[in-house]
Every structure is written in C-alpha cells, then in structure tokens.
Scaffold this motif. Structure first.
Motif, PDB file in Angstrom:
ATOM      1  N   ILE A 127      84.315  71.848 -21.887  1.00  0.00           N
ATOM      2  CA  ILE A 127      83.147  71.630 -21.035  1.00  0.00           C
ATOM      3  C   ILE A 127      82.019  72.498 -21.594  1.00  0.00           C
ATOM      4  N   ILE A 128      80.927  71.849 -21.950  1.00  0.00           N
ATOM      5  CA  ILE A 128      79.755  72.560 -22.466  1.00  0.00           C
ATOM      6  C   ILE A 128      78.709  72.560 -21.362  1.00  0.00           C
ATOM      7  N   LYS A 129      78.264  73.749 -20.974  1.00  0.00           N
ATOM      8  CA  LYS A 129      77.285  73.877 -19.896  1.00  0.00           C
ATOM      9  C   LYS A 129      75.877  73.999 -20.483  1.00  0.00           C
ATOM     10  N   PHE A 130      74.932  73.300 -19.847  1.00  0.00           N
ATOM     11  CA  PHE A 130      73.538  73.321 -20.268  1.00  0.00           C
ATOM     12  C   PHE A 130      72.656  73.712 -19.089  1.00  0.00           C
ATOM     13  N   GLU A 131      71.649  74.510 -19.373  1.00  0.00           N
ATOM     14  CA  GLU A 131      70.612  74.797 -18.399  1.00  0.00           C
ATOM     15  C   GLU A 131      69.725  73.561 -18.275  1.00  0.00           C
ATOM     16  N   PRO A 132      69.065  73.357 -17.133  1.00  0.00           N
ATOM     17  CA  PRO A 132      68.187  72.193 -16.983  1.00  0.00           C
ATOM     18  C   PRO A 132      67.143  72.067 -18.087  1.00  0.00           C
ATOM     19  N   ARG A 133      66.613  73.176 -18.582  1.00  0.00           N
ATOM     20  CA  ARG A 133      65.589  73.142 -19.637  1.00  0.00           C
ATOM     21  C   ARG A 133      66.154  72.705 -20.992  1.00  0.00           C
ATOM     22  N   GLU A 134      67.470  72.595 -21.099  1.00  0.00           N
ATOM     23  CA  GLU A 134      68.100  72.207 -22.356  1.00  0.00           C
ATOM     24  C   GLU A 134      68.441  70.715 -22.428  1.00  0.00           C
ATOM     25  N   ILE A 135      68.166  69.984 -21.350  1.00  0.00           N
ATOM     26  CA  ILE A 135      68.504  68.559 -21.296  1.00  0.00           C
ATOM     27  C   ILE A 135      67.263  67.746 -20.924  1.00  0.00           C
ATOM     28  N   PHE A 136      66.988  66.716 -21.727  1.00  0.00           N
ATOM     29  CA  PHE A 136      65.980  65.717 -21.405  1.00  0.00           C
ATOM     30  C   PHE A 136      66.708  64.659 -20.586  1.00  0.00           C
ATOM     31  N   HIS A 137      66.317  64.506 -19.319  1.00  0.00           N
ATOM     32  CA  HIS A 137      67.052  63.674 -18.361  1.00  0.00           C
ATOM     33  C   HIS A 137      66.087  62.667 -17.745  1.00  0.00           C
ATOM     34  N   LEU A 138      66.347  61.388 -17.962  1.00  0.00           N
ATOM     35  CA  LEU A 138      65.584  60.329 -17.306  1.00  0.00           C
ATOM     36  C   LEU A 138      66.446  59.710 -16.220  1.00  0.00           C
ATOM     37  N   THR A 139      65.834  59.413 -15.079  1.00  0.00           N
ATOM     38  CA  THR A 139      66.546  58.734 -14.006  1.00  0.00           C
ATOM     39  C   THR A 139      65.857  57.410 -13.702  1.00  0.00           C
ATOM     40  N   ASN A 140      66.621  56.462 -13.229  1.00  0.00           N
ATOM     41  CA  ASN A 140      66.110  55.156 -12.848  1.00  0.00           C
ATOM     42  C   ASN A 140      66.326  54.962 -11.347  1.00  0.00           C
ATOM     43  N   LEU A 141      65.271  54.600 -10.649  1.00  0.00           N
ATOM     44  CA  LEU A 141      65.350  54.262  -9.226  1.00  0.00           C
ATOM     45  C   LEU A 141      66.003  55.341  -8.361  1.00  0.00           C
ATOM     46  N   ARG A 142      65.725  56.588  -8.647  1.00  0.00           N
ATOM     47  CA  ARG A 142      66.242  57.657  -7.778  1.00  0.00           C
ATOM     48  C   ARG A 142      65.542  57.529  -6.436  1.00  0.00           C
ATOM     49  N   ILE A 143      66.308  57.447  -5.363  1.00  0.00           N
ATOM     50  CA  ILE A 143      65.764  57.203  -4.036  1.00  0.00           C
ATOM     51  C   ILE A 143      66.057  58.384  -3.124  1.00  0.00           C
ATOM     52  N   ALA A 144      65.061  58.706  -2.297  1.00  0.00           N
ATOM     53  CA  ALA A 144      65.182  59.791  -1.320  1.00  0.00           C
ATOM     54  C   ALA A 144      65.612  61.070  -2.036  1.00  0.00           C
ATOM     55  N   GLY A 145      66.624  61.743  -1.532  1.00  0.00           N
ATOM     56  CA  GLY A 145      67.057  63.005  -2.126  1.00  0.00           C
ATOM     57  C   GLY A 145      68.236  62.870  -3.065  1.00  0.00           C
ATOM     58  N   GLN A 146      68.467  61.656  -3.569  1.00  0.00           N
ATOM     59  CA  GLN A 146      69.616  61.459  -4.448  1.00  0.00           C
ATOM     60  C   GLN A 146      69.556  62.397  -5.651  1.00  0.00           C
ATOM     61  N   ILE A 147      70.727  62.769  -6.131  1.00  0.00           N
ATOM     62  CA  ILE A 147      70.803  63.686  -7.269  1.00  0.00           C
ATOM     63  C   ILE A 147      71.091  62.942  -8.572  1.00  0.00           C
ATOM     64  N   HIS A 148      70.910  61.617  -8.546  1.00  0.00           N
ATOM     65  CA  HIS A 148      71.107  60.804  -9.748  1.00  0.00           C
ATOM     66  C   HIS A 148      70.317  59.522  -9.597  1.00  0.00           C
ATOM     67  N   GLY A 149      70.153  58.803 -10.709  1.00  0.00           N
ATOM     68  CA  GLY A 149      69.478  57.517 -10.687  1.00  0.00           C
ATOM     69  C   GLY A 149      70.437  56.397 -10.339  1.00  0.00           C
ATOM     70  N   ILE A 150      69.876  55.188 -10.233  1.00  0.00           N
ATOM     71  CA  ILE A 150      70.656  54.010  -9.862  1.00  0.00           C
ATOM     72  C   ILE A 150      70.577  52.992 -11.000  1.00  0.00           C
ATOM     73  N   SER A 151      71.707  52.488 -11.406  1.00  0.00           N
ATOM     74  CA  SER A 151      71.774  51.459 -12.437  1.00  0.00           C
ATOM     75  C   SER A 151      71.157  50.161 -11.933  1.00  0.00           C
TER      76      SER A 151
END
Length: 172
Positions: free
Chosen positions: A146-170
């Motif tokens: 398991i390799i841990k990354f700080e948020p500043r170390e990952i470029f993260h795009l989300t699709n259709l994240r709604i309300a307080g969701q912690i991930h995007g929606i396919s």
C-alpha cells in the motif's frame, strides 16, 4: 383520458450519497472498475461516445504562459504520452470510473512539475476525515504494498460528484 394499465408506475428507492461518516476516516474504493472497463471495451457505441466526449473536452489543447507551456510539454505520463494524452486519459477515465487519478511527480529541489503518471482507478482508495476532506490516497501496488499519497501528490478528477459525496459517479 383513462391511462389505467397503459402507463406503469415505477418505484425508485431512496439513496443516501456516500458522504463522510462520524468516524475518524471514511474510505472509498471503486470496486466496479473492472466491470466498467470491460463495458467500455465491449460496447462500441458507448466507447465511441466517451472518446468523442473527451475529444470535445480536451481536443482544443490548452493556453498557458511560455514557462508553463515548457513544463507541460515535458509531461510524458507512462513514458510515451504528451500532456494532452494524459489529460485526455484522465477525462475519459473520470467519466467511465467516476474518478481518475495521476501521480504528480515534481522535482524535489525546484518543486517544478516533471510528470503526471496515470494510476488505475480500481487500485486507489480515497480516505476522508470526519468533515469529508481528503486526508490521503492509498494505492494498492501490484506487489501488494500500500503506497500512501498526500492529496497534493495526486491529480484527481471526479465526474458528477453530488452533494457531499467523497467520490465521482460513473456515467454507467
């Protein structure tokens, strides 16, 4: 008019978005990635629709100052990509999987961007705090580590994240 028996009633069960919980950490990992990827590969119309959407979104390129352009011109993804290829991939994967991830690789001394290396979205876990803020990412490497990354170390795009969701929606 009498519509009895012509229009069927439908029932939609209520859902709660995948928000952060009252626990110290809330985790999300896309366990459907392999199924989403197979659907993409095996459904020509769907595949072409996603590809065309990504071409439309990133196809015109980017505009940046000369210094930034030089930096982005040196991004090579997995070694054979251009910055455009990486962003195209990130956009397409975010639509397909709901989230896309790339490791941000910077020069240690100057902190200048060297590369964006795409990561399989099925191997990334998003870890949020009680407030729903991303604390870290955990990548399950091929060797099981398991390799841990700080948020500043990952470029993260989300699709259709709604309300307080912690991930995007396919889009699937």
């Amino acid at each position: 008019s009498n519509m009895t028996g012509v229009v069927k009633d439908i029932t939609i069960s209520p859902l709660v978005p995948d928000n952060a919980t009252n626990k110290e950490e809330t985790f999300y990992q896309n366990t459907k990635w392999n199924e989403q990827y197979a659907t993409f590969l095996e459904t020509d119309d769907f595949q072409q629709a996603l590809i065309m959407q990504s071409i439309w979104t990133v196809g015109k390129g980017f505009v940046a100052d000369p210094e930034t352009t030089v930096i982005l011109d040196h991004v090579t993804g997995w070694g054979k990509d251009s910055f455009h290829d990486v962003i195209f991939n990130q956009n397409l994967v975010s639509k397909l999987a709901g989230d896309s991830f790339a490791e941000i690789i910077k020069d240690e001394d100057s902190n200048i961007l060297l590369n964006l290396k795409p990561i399989d979205p099925g191997t990334m876990k998003i870890v949020c705090d009680k407030q729903g803020i991303i604390k870290r990412y955990e990548h399950s490497a091929v060797d099981g580590k398991i390799i841990k990354f700080e948020p500043r170390e990952i470029f993260h795009l989300t699709n259709l994240r709604i309300a307080g969701q912690i991930h995007g929606i396919s889009v699937l």
